[in-house]
Scaffold this motif. Structure first.
Motif, PDB file in Angstrom:
ATOM      1  N   VAL A 158      58.176  32.974  51.312  1.00 32.08           N
ATOM      2  CA  VAL A 158      58.039  32.036  50.192  1.00 32.08           C
ATOM      3  C   VAL A 158      56.599  31.525  50.090  1.00 32.08           C
ATOM      4  N   LYS A 159      55.984  31.270  51.229  1.00 31.25           N
ATOM      5  CA  LYS A 159      54.627  30.728  51.241  1.00 31.25           C
ATOM      6  C   LYS A 159      53.602  31.744  50.738  1.00 31.25           C
ATOM      7  N   TYR A 160      53.679  32.974  51.217  1.00 30.53           N
ATOM      8  CA  TYR A 160      52.655  33.966  50.908  1.00 30.53           C
ATOM      9  C   TYR A 160      53.017  34.932  49.784  1.00 30.53           C
ATOM     10  N   CYS A 161      54.290  35.017  49.452  1.00 31.81           N
ATOM     11  CA  CYS A 161      54.746  35.984  48.451  1.00 31.81           C
ATOM     12  C   CYS A 161      55.513  35.315  47.314  1.00 31.81           C
ATOM     13  N   SER A 162      55.077  34.143  46.922  1.00 32.98           N
ATOM     14  CA  SER A 162      55.766  33.454  45.834  1.00 32.98           C
ATOM     15  C   SER A 162      55.527  34.191  44.516  1.00 32.98           C
ATOM     16  N   LEU A 163      56.541  34.166  43.669  1.00 29.73           N
ATOM     17  CA  LEU A 163      56.509  34.895  42.409  1.00 29.73           C
ATOM     18  C   LEU A 163      56.423  33.942  41.238  1.00 29.73           C
ATOM     19  N   ASN A 164      55.759  34.397  40.167  1.00 26.99           N
ATOM     20  CA  ASN A 164      55.796  33.581  38.961  1.00 26.99           C
ATOM     21  C   ASN A 164      57.174  33.751  38.315  1.00 26.99           C
ATOM     22  N   LYS A 165      57.431  33.000  37.295  1.00 25.59           N
ATOM     23  CA  LYS A 165      58.760  32.955  36.662  1.00 25.59           C
ATOM     24  C   LYS A 165      59.224  34.341  36.194  1.00 25.59           C
ATOM     25  N   ASP A 166      58.357  35.072  35.499  1.00 22.47           N
ATOM     26  CA  ASP A 166      58.729  36.396  34.976  1.00 22.47           C
ATOM     27  C   ASP A 166      58.976  37.394  36.099  1.00 22.47           C
ATOM     28  N   ALA A 167      58.147  37.354  37.131  1.00 21.64           N
ATOM     29  CA  ALA A 167      58.307  38.257  38.268  1.00 21.64           C
ATOM     30  C   ALA A 167      59.617  37.961  38.997  1.00 21.64           C
TER      31      ALA A 167
ATOM     32  N   ASP B 230      44.817  44.249  43.054  1.00 18.57           N
ATOM     33  CA  ASP B 230      44.524  43.970  41.644  1.00 18.57           C
ATOM     34  C   ASP B 230      43.579  42.772  41.496  1.00 18.57           C
ATOM     35  N   GLY B 231      43.313  42.082  42.600  1.00 20.47           N
ATOM     36  CA  GLY B 231      42.446  40.905  42.553  1.00 20.47           C
ATOM     37  C   GLY B 231      43.135  39.668  42.010  1.00 20.47           C
ATOM     38  N   ALA B 232      44.464  39.683  41.993  1.00 18.58           N
ATOM     39  CA  ALA B 232      45.234  38.567  41.453  1.00 18.58           C
ATOM     40  C   ALA B 232      45.603  37.581  42.559  1.00 18.58           C
ATOM     41  N   LEU B 233      45.521  36.307  42.244  1.00 16.35           N
ATOM     42  CA  LEU B 233      45.921  35.282  43.210  1.00 16.35           C
ATOM     43  C   LEU B 233      47.433  35.186  43.344  1.00 16.35           C
ATOM     44  N   ASN B 234      48.132  35.392  42.240  1.00 21.22           N
ATOM     45  CA  ASN B 234      49.586  35.251  42.207  1.00 21.22           C
ATOM     46  C   ASN B 234      50.252  36.588  41.939  1.00 21.22           C
ATOM     47  N   ILE B 235      51.465  36.735  42.437  1.00 24.97           N
ATOM     48  CA  ILE B 235      52.247  37.935  42.162  1.00 24.97           C
ATOM     49  C   ILE B 235      52.853  37.785  40.774  1.00 24.97           C
ATOM     50  N   GLU B 236      52.558  38.746  39.927  1.00 22.47           N
ATOM     51  CA  GLU B 236      53.042  38.713  38.544  1.00 22.47           C
ATOM     52  C   GLU B 236      54.073  39.810  38.337  1.00 22.47           C
TER      53      GLU B 236
END
Length: 80
Positions: A12-21, A53-59
């Protein structure tokens, strides 16, 4: 710590997902009957894809790619 070494309690801490993901992953869990272990492996793979991908969040696109790779990984095994 490598993404593959993330423990269950740190998902949960390192692999949190945005709403769509999160929604996309939940839909695939139901459709494909994925186990909890598979879900965690997908999240860790998606974290790696997001990092590349250089993204901070998992999308959603990161989860989509991870689902495709994990669900189909047995199709690409080389047999002797």
């Amino acid at each position: 710590l490598l993404n593959s070494e993330i423990s269950f309690k740190h998902i949960v801490k390192y692999c949190s997902l945005n709403k769509d993901a999160d929604q996309y992953l939940k839909e695939n869990v139901q459709k494909k009957g994925l186990s909890l272990r598979s879900i965690h492996r997908i999240q860790k793979l998606a974290r790696t894809i997001a990092d590349l991908d250089g993204a901070l969040n998992i999308e959603q696109n990161h989860i989509m790619e991870a689902v495709i790779l994990k669900v189909n990984e047995g199709l690409f095994e080389v047999k002797n």
